[in-house]
Design an enzyme around this catalytic site. Structure first.
Site, short mmCIF file in Angstrom:
data_model
loop_
_atom_site.label_atom_id
_atom_site.label_comp_id
_atom_site.label_asym_id
_atom_site.label_seq_id
_atom_site.Cartn_x
_atom_site.Cartn_y
_atom_site.Cartn_z
N ASP A 7 39.17 29.98 11.46
CA ASP A 7 38.95 29.02 12.66
C ASP A 7 37.93 29.49 14.15
OD1 ASP A 7 40.09 26.68 14.12
OD2 ASP A 7 41.45 26.97 15.20
N GLU A 9 36.69 27.55 17.96
CA GLU A 9 37.34 26.77 19.24
C GLU A 9 35.02 26.47 19.51
OE1 GLU A 9 39.60 24.84 19.27
OE2 GLU A 9 41.16 26.21 18.68
N HIS A 57 42.07 23.86 24.04
CA HIS A 57 41.90 24.84 23.51
C HIS A 57 41.69 25.37 24.68
CE1 HIS A 57 37.63 25.38 25.20
NE2 HIS A 57 37.07 24.01 23.39
N HIS A 154 45.46 24.82 21.21
CA HIS A 154 44.41 25.56 20.17
C HIS A 154 43.69 26.52 20.85
CE1 HIS A 154 44.34 21.83 17.41
NE2 HIS A 154 45.19 21.57 18.63
N ASP A 159 45.96 29.90 15.36
CA ASP A 159 45.48 28.69 15.20
C ASP A 159 45.14 29.72 13.15
OD1 ASP A 159 46.39 27.06 16.50
OD2 ASP A 159 44.38 26.13 16.18
#
Length: 248
Positions: A7, A9, A57, A154, A159
């Protein structure tokens, strides 16, 4: 197969507006088990993070000031993911940003990460299994009973860990069922065919029947209930276990 659940960001979206990766989180899965190995890094993007992205986030510009840049970690990140199956929720988003980061470094051989990894998109998988329903990561956690209580915002590593649990639960019971698995016989066309029954010699055959304990039976019932909940219907096993109704 070695899988890496991944994942990212970012500073915002889309990538075509010059947005950059600011966090990468990966966890390793081998043989359907988390190995404990992970890769995690925050990155200095050399641009401002959008306010809307910070609301998602919580990663601020001030936090990223002293973090490494992607060029500083590109080699170790690539070594961690190469030759693996990448498991990503909404893969097009993350793959697009990762390809862009390598392209900005002029690393054309790495700027198409699918040349070095296969990709499994759990969002597409969920949409096929649950058409017309919400298939966000939070929705899947609720549907499959995965604990995401610590996910207020997040975060790439968190995640990835949650997605690993969702993926393993979502695909539970679907392993080693293929007729074409290792050891299966095939005809000249490559199609799997039933293997001949191989019987043990008489002196090696088992004579003792081992019956399930009460605890094992309870676990069996609980497992069937979880499968039925995720599938939205009675399992074939449960249907087979129901007593037949005599014809009127």
């Amino acid at each position: 197969m070695r899988s890496v659940v991944l994942d990212t960001e970012t500073t915002g979206m889309p990538v075509t507006d010059g947005h950059r990766v600011i966090e990468i989180g990966c966890v390793e899965v081998i043989g359907r088990k988390l190995t404990g190995r992970h890769y995690h890094v925050y990155l200095q993007p050399d641009r401002e993070v959008d306010e809307g992205a910070i609301a998602v986030h919580g990663i601020t510009n001030e936090f990223l000031v002293d973090k490494p840049r992607f060029r500083d970690v590109a080699d170790e990140f690539f070594e961690f993911i190469k030759d693996s199956q990448l498991i990503i929720h909404n893969a097009a988003f993350d793959i697009g940003f990762i390809n862009n980061e390598f392209a900005l470094l002029g690393q054309r051989e790495r700027a198409e990460i699918t040349d070095h990894c296969t990709v499994l998109d759990t969002l597409l998988m969920a949409r096929e299994r649950h058409p017309g329903q919400r298939n966000s990561l939070d929705a899947l956690c609720k549907r499959y009973g995965v604990d995401n209580s610590g996910r207020d915002l997040h975060g790439a590593l968190l995640d990835a860990e949650i997605l690993a649990d969702v993926y393993l639960t979502m695909t539970g019971g679907q392993t080693n069922l293929s007729l074409a698995s290792d050891g299966a016989d095939q005809n000249s066309g490559g199609r799997a065919v039933p293997s001949p029954i191989r019987r043990l010699p008489a002196d090696r055959r088992l004579t003792q029947v081992l019956r399930a304990s009460e605890e094992e039976l309870a676990l069996h019932v609980a497992r069937l209930a979880a499968i039925e909940k995720s599938a939205g219907g009675a399992s074939l096993w449960a249907q087979l276990e129901q007593p037949s109704t005599p014809n009127a």
